[in-house]
Enzyme design. Structure first.
Site, PDB file in Angstrom:
ATOM      1  N   GLY A   1       0.804  -1.223   0.000  1.00  0.00           N
ATOM      2  CA  GLY A   1       0.000   0.000   0.000  1.00  0.00           C
ATOM      3  C   GLY A   1       0.830   1.262   0.000  1.00  0.00           C
ATOM      4  O   GLY A   1       0.376   2.311   0.446  1.00  0.00           O
TER       5      GLY A   1
ATOM      6  N   GLY B   1       2.702   2.267  -2.870  1.00  0.00           N
ATOM      7  CA  GLY B   1       3.039   2.682  -4.232  1.00  0.00           C
ATOM      8  C   GLY B   1       4.157   1.887  -4.860  1.00  0.00           C
ATOM      9  O   GLY B   1       4.652   2.237  -5.929  1.00  0.00           O
TER      10      GLY B   1
ATOM     11  N   GLY C   1       3.949  -1.247  -5.902  1.00  0.00           N
ATOM     12  CA  GLY C   1       3.470  -2.320  -6.778  1.00  0.00           C
ATOM     13  C   GLY C   1       3.529  -3.690  -6.121  1.00  0.00           C
ATOM     14  O   GLY C   1       3.790  -4.691  -6.800  1.00  0.00           O
ATOM     15  N   SER C   2       3.262  -3.751  -4.801  1.00  0.00           N
ATOM     16  CA  SER C   2       3.328  -5.056  -4.120  1.00  0.00           C
ATOM     17  C   SER C   2       2.287  -6.018  -4.688  1.00  0.00           C
ATOM     18  O   SER C   2       2.555  -7.211  -4.848  1.00  0.00           O
ATOM     19  CB  SER C   2       3.133  -4.890  -2.616  1.00  0.00           C
ATOM     20  OG  SER C   2       1.950  -4.171  -2.367  1.00  0.00           O
ATOM     21  N   SER C   3       1.092  -5.501  -5.041  1.00  0.00           N
ATOM     22  CA  SER C   3       0.050  -6.410  -5.536  1.00  0.00           C
ATOM     23  C   SER C   3       0.454  -6.971  -6.903  1.00  0.00           C
ATOM     24  O   SER C   3       0.259  -8.160  -7.174  1.00  0.00           O
ATOM     25  CB  SER C   3      -1.299  -5.717  -5.607  1.00  0.00           C
ATOM     26  OG  SER C   3      -1.218  -4.556  -6.380  1.00  0.00           O
ATOM     27  N   ALA C   4       1.068  -6.146  -7.751  1.00  0.00           N
ATOM     28  CA  ALA C   4       1.503  -6.645  -9.065  1.00  0.00           C
ATOM     29  C   ALA C   4       2.604  -7.688  -8.889  1.00  0.00           C
ATOM     30  O   ALA C   4       2.604  -8.731  -9.554  1.00  0.00           O
ATOM     31  CB  ALA C   4       2.006  -5.487  -9.927  1.00  0.00           C
TER      32      ALA C   4
ATOM     33  N   ASP D   1       2.049  -1.674 -13.960  1.00  0.00           N
ATOM     34  CA  ASP D   1       2.691  -2.334 -12.813  1.00  0.00           C
ATOM     35  C   ASP D   1       3.043  -3.784 -13.130  1.00  0.00           C
ATOM     36  O   ASP D   1       4.128  -4.271 -12.779  1.00  0.00           O
ATOM     37  CB  ASP D   1       1.756  -2.307 -11.592  1.00  0.00           C
ATOM     38  CG  ASP D   1       1.584  -0.915 -11.011  1.00  0.00           C
ATOM     39  OD1 ASP D   1       1.979   0.059 -11.687  1.00  0.00           O
ATOM     40  OD2 ASP D   1       1.051  -0.791  -9.893  1.00  0.00           O
TER      41      ASP D   1
HETATM   42  C1  MEV Z   1      -0.566   2.565  -9.702  1.00  0.00           C
HETATM   43  O1  MEV Z   1       0.709   2.049  -9.354  1.00  0.00           O
HETATM   44  C2  MEV Z   1      -0.501   3.277 -11.013  1.00  0.00           C
HETATM   45  C3  MEV Z   1      -1.802   3.897 -11.500  1.00  0.00           C
HETATM   46  O2  MEV Z   1      -1.523   4.579 -12.719  1.00  0.00           O
HETATM   47  C4  MEV Z   1      -2.880   2.861 -11.727  1.00  0.00           C
HETATM   48  C5  MEV Z   1      -2.588   1.972 -12.930  1.00  0.00           C
HETATM   49  O3  MEV Z   1      -1.732   2.285 -13.765  1.00  0.00           O
HETATM   50  O4  MEV Z   1      -3.252   0.927 -13.011  1.00  0.00           O
HETATM   51  C6  MEV Z   1      -2.352   4.926 -10.506  1.00  0.00           C
END
Ligand code: MEV
Length: 319
Positions: free
Chosen positions: A103, A105, A107-110, A152
């Site tokens: 959470g 930024g 990209g942990s979920s990706a 991501d």
């Molecule tokens: C999130 O890491 C990046 C965003 O542009 C969302 C996305 O690209 O899916 C906010």
């Protein structure tokens, strides 16, 4: 039988949010990874453990259900959606080792999605190419978040520095041999990526004549950044990061804490600093070929911060 894979987190340098509307973006994979191990178990369920987050759960893949024993289930939705695409629902134990703050930024979920798809497809003897894994990972993000660009999941699969062209029509690997780390400041995020993407969509719908040209300008900014990266004009690149931060503020994803970190980083000697990722809390990235330790400590004084290096490795299968 067991299978193991790992995938990196990412930092977006240019183009977050605008990429959702088909604009180009530039992002780098970082040396913080998710490692997934899948092994056969003697129980009749799928068990998932994320040791460093103290999460344990059972996944009922056939009934599309997650039963939490302990911890916050958010990231497990990505695990379930990944399994549905490559696993036959047989009982397995999934161990996740997550070196990426969630959470924030990064990209942990990706990274979890890409590594789960890779490990589970190997476990099930499906020989998916990296391109196929990246495609499925994007589908997973779309189904969990409702809207997501392929940024991501692409960067987590392929690693290095990537320029994703308009409408994701081309993925260009960039030569970024930066020998210094990027400094990342982060605060707890109040809203998840899906909600922040939705917030931008609502602003775009409410003020199309203002927001559409802004998104166009963000696209031009990323193309200009690509030129400066190729020409190694880093002080101009820093200036573009500062402009990009202002654009993200206009989109409504900035917070007082994020701006405080951005201004602190600039004052302490960063060439440029901006929100990275979805915003709304989360992270900022500071470009600082010099003064990185000074900037790191200034950011730690007000919020939290770490240094990350560009990782040239994307998804890796581990023997
Ligand atoms: C999130 O890491 C990046 C965003 O542009 C969302 C996305 O690209 O899916 C906010």
């Amino acid at each position: 039988m067991e299978a193991k894979a790992s995938a990196p987190g990412k930092v977006i340098l240019f183009g977050e949010h605008a990429v959702v509307y088909g604009k180009p973006a530039i992002a780098v994979a970082v040396d913080k990874r998710a490692v997934i191990k899948i092994s056969e178990n003697k129980e009749d369920t799928i068990k998932v453990y994320i040791k460093n987050l103290n999460i344990s759960a059972t996944i009922d893949q056939l009934n599309n259900h997650i039963i939490i024993d302990n911890g916050n289930p958010g990231i497990l939705k990505y695990v379930l959606e990944s399994l549905k695409r490559v696993h036959d629902a047989s009982p397995v134990t999934i161990e996740i080792d997550l070196d990426i703050p969630i959470g924030a930024g990064f990209g942990s979920s990706a990274a979890v999605t890409v590594a789960t798809l890779a490990a589970a497809s190997k476990y099930n003897h499906k020989n998916l190419t990296k391109k196929e894994i990246a495609q499925k990972a994007h589908e997973v993000e779309l189904s969990v978040q409702n809207s997501a660009s392929p940024l991501d999941t692409t960067i987590s699969t392929f690693g290095g520095a990537v320029y994703l062209a308009a409408n994701a029509e081309e993925i260009k690997k960039l030569e970024l041999n930066w020998t210094y780390p990027l400094v990342i400041g982060f605060t707890p995020r109040k809203e998840d990526t899906g909600k922040l993407v939705e917030k931008v969509r609502l602003r775009k719908e409410a003020y199309p004549d203002i927001i559409n040209p802004l998104l166009d300008a963000m696209g031009i900014l990323t193309e200009t950044a690509l030129k400066f990266i190729i020409e190694k004009k880093y002080s101009y690149l820093g200036e573009l990061m500062n402009i990009n931060h202002g654009f993200l503020d206009c989109l409504g994803v900035n917070t007082k804490e994020l701006s405080n970190m951005v201004y602190t980083a600039r004052k302490t000697g960063a060439l440029g600093a901006k929100i990275t990722g979805a915003g709304g809390g989360g992270s900022i990235v500071a470009l600082c070929p010099e003064n990185n330790l000074k900037i790191l400590s200034a950011l730690k004084n007000i919020e939290d911060a770490i240094e990350v290096n560009i990782s040239h490795e994307g998804l890796e299968f581990i023997d």
